[in-house]
Design an enzyme around this catalytic site. Structure first.
Site, PDB file in Angstrom:
ATOM      1  N   CYS A  63      -1.963  -1.582  -9.931  1.00  0.00           N
ATOM      2  CA  CYS A  63      -2.476  -0.240  -9.799  1.00  0.00           C
ATOM      3  C   CYS A  63      -3.406   0.249 -10.813  1.00  0.00           C
ATOM      4  O   CYS A  63      -2.854   0.557 -12.007  1.00  0.00           O
ATOM      5  CB  CYS A  63      -1.252   0.569  -9.539  1.00  0.00           C
ATOM      6  N   MET A 123       0.888  -1.093  -0.164  1.00  0.00           N
ATOM      7  CA  MET A 123      -0.030   0.060   0.078  1.00  0.00           C
ATOM      8  C   MET A 123       0.710   1.176  -0.152  1.00  0.00           C
ATOM      9  O   MET A 123       1.764   1.454   0.916  1.00  0.00           O
ATOM     10  CB  MET A 123      -0.884   0.044   1.230  1.00  0.00           C
ATOM     11  N   HIS A 147      -6.132  -9.753  -7.899  1.00  0.00           N
ATOM     12  CA  HIS A 147      -7.007  -8.844  -7.385  1.00  0.00           C
ATOM     13  C   HIS A 147      -8.367  -9.046  -8.139  1.00  0.00           C
ATOM     14  O   HIS A 147      -8.374  -8.954  -9.259  1.00  0.00           O
ATOM     15  CB  HIS A 147      -6.604  -7.432  -7.286  1.00  0.00           C
ATOM     16  N   ASN A 153      -7.089 -11.403  -3.698  1.00  0.00           N
ATOM     17  CA  ASN A 153      -7.315 -10.008  -3.124  1.00  0.00           C
ATOM     18  C   ASN A 153      -8.647  -9.409  -3.140  1.00  0.00           C
ATOM     19  O   ASN A 153      -9.190  -9.639  -4.572  1.00  0.00           O
ATOM     20  CB  ASN A 153      -6.285  -9.309  -3.284  1.00  0.00           C
ATOM     21  N   GLY A 154      -9.423  -8.892  -2.388  1.00  0.00           N
ATOM     22  CA  GLY A 154     -10.595  -8.345  -2.744  1.00  0.00           C
ATOM     23  C   GLY A 154     -11.497  -8.939  -1.672  1.00  0.00           C
ATOM     24  O   GLY A 154     -11.878 -10.019  -1.566  1.00  0.00           O
ATOM     25  N   LYS A 176       1.395  -9.080  -9.029  1.00  0.00           N
ATOM     26  CA  LYS A 176       0.018  -8.860  -8.573  1.00  0.00           C
ATOM     27  C   LYS A 176      -0.665  -8.281  -9.748  1.00  0.00           C
ATOM     28  O   LYS A 176      -0.112  -7.267 -10.375  1.00  0.00           O
ATOM     29  CB  LYS A 176       0.173  -7.872  -7.300  1.00  0.00           C
ATOM     30  N   GLU A 187      -7.428  -2.407   2.699  1.00  0.00           N
ATOM     31  CA  GLU A 187      -8.668  -1.824   3.306  1.00  0.00           C
ATOM     32  C   GLU A 187      -8.786  -2.398   4.745  1.00  0.00           C
ATOM     33  O   GLU A 187      -8.913  -1.736   5.579  1.00  0.00           O
ATOM     34  CB  GLU A 187      -9.747  -1.438   2.396  1.00  0.00           C
ATOM     35  N   GLN A 199       7.767  -4.694  -3.807  1.00  0.00           N
ATOM     36  CA  GLN A 199       6.853  -4.351  -4.829  1.00  0.00           C
ATOM     37  C   GLN A 199       7.639  -3.194  -5.564  1.00  0.00           C
ATOM     38  O   GLN A 199       7.839  -2.190  -5.091  1.00  0.00           O
ATOM     39  CB  GLN A 199       5.695  -4.295  -4.546  1.00  0.00           C
TER      40      GLN A 199
END
Length: 486
Positions: free
Chosen positions: A108, A24, A175, A208-209, A147, A233, A79
């Protein structure tokens, strides 16, 4: 020792990690990673680092990786975002001794990634990605991971994942959202896509998610069959998520602030973390929200955190029996809990605007509405208005700039060519001309240089022709004039 691959890499190097803290930007710094590890996280990623900046800037390397060596902070994956194979690999070579793997960010979705041409905006450039991963797999002593975000079509997502695996990717984080799903349009991540990828590849897969609590983690692993689950998050609002606990906010905040004392980080990171942890409470105590936004020191942030704690403790002391949380929250606001991001419709309701009106007015209220009512201005513009009451935000009153004949940028008002400085400099150099408006004196300097060279040669050899001197030195003088231009 040979480089481990695939399942062996996940089992031995990553210690069969199931609970993963996401990379992040400005949020997964060392202090936050250590807090998360204390509360159940088994693997962490650094914030996304820009490969080109990492390669050229020693201070950037020290601030983001070299100065943060900590035995507790392993296993760790660094990363990078990049769009050039050589730059990516050279940056990774500088980082590989400080981590257990290098990850390429292909997920991203932000505008900055679009402008920089990296992240999810590379997902259509399969040839480039193959070159990057092949070269990294060949040159690095640690595994390369990726990712990604999904395509709308499951089949294309599966082929994408298989291409990355074939190129040398040893672990894939998926994701389950497309690059268009972000902010208020994020929606629900597709575990169906993730499950399809997991079945189609032979390397470990992280999901992810849609991860807000430990039960979500367990359900995701059960439904998709992935090796581990990554949270972003959810982790920011509850660092004890992987423990299955919902602790008091101030407990997590105080522990984090103690770690920051030992492992300092920029104040903006600390402030952002407290805004996330105290998110629901700050809706109640707006004044303290303003104080947290303005405070300039770590001690000041500690004081605001202490005041928030006292306010909550007073509420708890005065709480009536059987009282339930307000605003539809699952817990009282002083308890760590997920934040459900409202969709576009909910945002319209929150802001008191109909869908049609919202489309007309845009993200923020238009500045040019009648009378310049300050209530319709953004907070930033209201502050500017306070500093300068005569300031107007009416676009029609803004000065109109004439455009450069070549590129469309604003031209210089006194430019003899009617161009911006960049275009003017190129033309003036090419034509050996002057532009006093931009301070470009190619012709003047050229003539002075010729005169000076001629006089020097006459002094050294009076019998030699001046014309010959000019011919011999002309090319060098023109170059000299270009190099010395302002």
């Amino acid at each position: 020792m040979p480089k481990l691959c695939g399942e062996a890499f996940w089992r031995e190097t990553l210690r069969s990690a199931h609970y993963v803290v996401a990379p992040m930007v400005d949020q997964s710094e060392l202090a936050w990673r250590l807090l998360s590890r204390r509360h159940g996280a088994q693997l962490c990623y650094t914030p996304m680092l820009h490969a080109q900046v990492f390669l050229r800037d020693a201070n950037y390397r020290r601030e983001n990786l070299y100065g943060e060596a900590c035995p507790e902070d392993r296993p760790l994956i660094v990363q990078f975002c990049a769009n050039d194979p050589e730059v990516f690999v050279q940056a990774a070579l500088l980082a590989q001794d400080y981590c257990d793997a290098i990850d390429l960010n292909l997920g991203c979705p932000q505008m900055i990634a679009k402008r920089g041409h990296y992240g999810a905006f590379l997902q259509e450039e399969w040839d480039l990605l193959q070159k990057m991963i092949l070269l990294a797999n060949e040159k690095l002593s640690v595994p390369i991971t990726c990712k990604i975000r999904v395509f709308p079509e499951i089949d294309k997502t599966v082929k994408y994942a298989q291409m990355l695996e074939k190129a040398g990717c040893q672990l894939l984080t998926v994701h389950g959202r497309t690059k268009e799903q972000k902010g208020p349009l994020a929606g629900v991540a597709s575990w169906e896509h993730i499950q399809a990828v997991r079945k189609a590849v032979n390397i470990p897969v992280f999901a992810n998610g849609n991860i807000q609590c430990l039960s979500d983690v367990e359900e995701c692993i059960r439904k998709t069959g992935v090796h581990g689950v990554m949270s972003a998050e959810g982790n920011l609002h509850n660092p004890a998520l992987f423990e299955g606990r919902n602790p008091l906010v101030w407990e997590m905040a105080e522990e984090y602030l103690e770690i920051v004392q030992k492992y300092p980080c920029p104040l903006s990171y600390v402030r952002a973390h407290l805004f996330k942890l105290w998110h629901h409470t700050l809706q109640v105590y707006q004044q303290l929200r303003e104080e947290l936004a303005k405070v300039k020191t770590l001690e000041g942030i500690v004081d605001v955190n202490r005041e928030l704690k006292l306010r909550c403790q007073e509420e708890i002391a005065n709480q009536k029996e059987g009282e339930k949380p307000k605003e539809g929250l699952p817990f009282f606001h002083w308890i760590c809990q997920p934040y459900i991001r409202p969709g576009p419709k909910e945002r319209c309701k929150e802001n008191g605007a109909s869908g049609t009106e919202k489309r007309v007015r845009g993200k923020r209220a238009l500045e040019e509405e009648e009378g310049g009512n300050s209530e319709l201005l953004s907070k930033n513009k209201q502050k500017k208005k306070l500093r300068n009451p005569n300031k107007s935000f009416d676009p029609s009153l803004k000065p109109k700039y004439a455009k450069c004949d070549q590129c469309g940028n604003p031209k210089g008002n006194k430019c003899v060519f009617n161009m911006c400085r960049g275009c003017c400099k190129k033309r003036a150099f090419k034509e050996t001309a002057d532009c006093p408006g931009h301070g470009l004196l190619f012709k003047t300097k050229y003539e002075k240089s010729l005169s000076w060279q001629s006089s020097q040669r006459v002094i050294q050899n009076p019998e030699r022709s001046q014309q010959g001197d000019v011919d011999v030195g002309e090319t060098a003088v023109l170059k000299e004039a270009g190099d010395s231009a302002v």
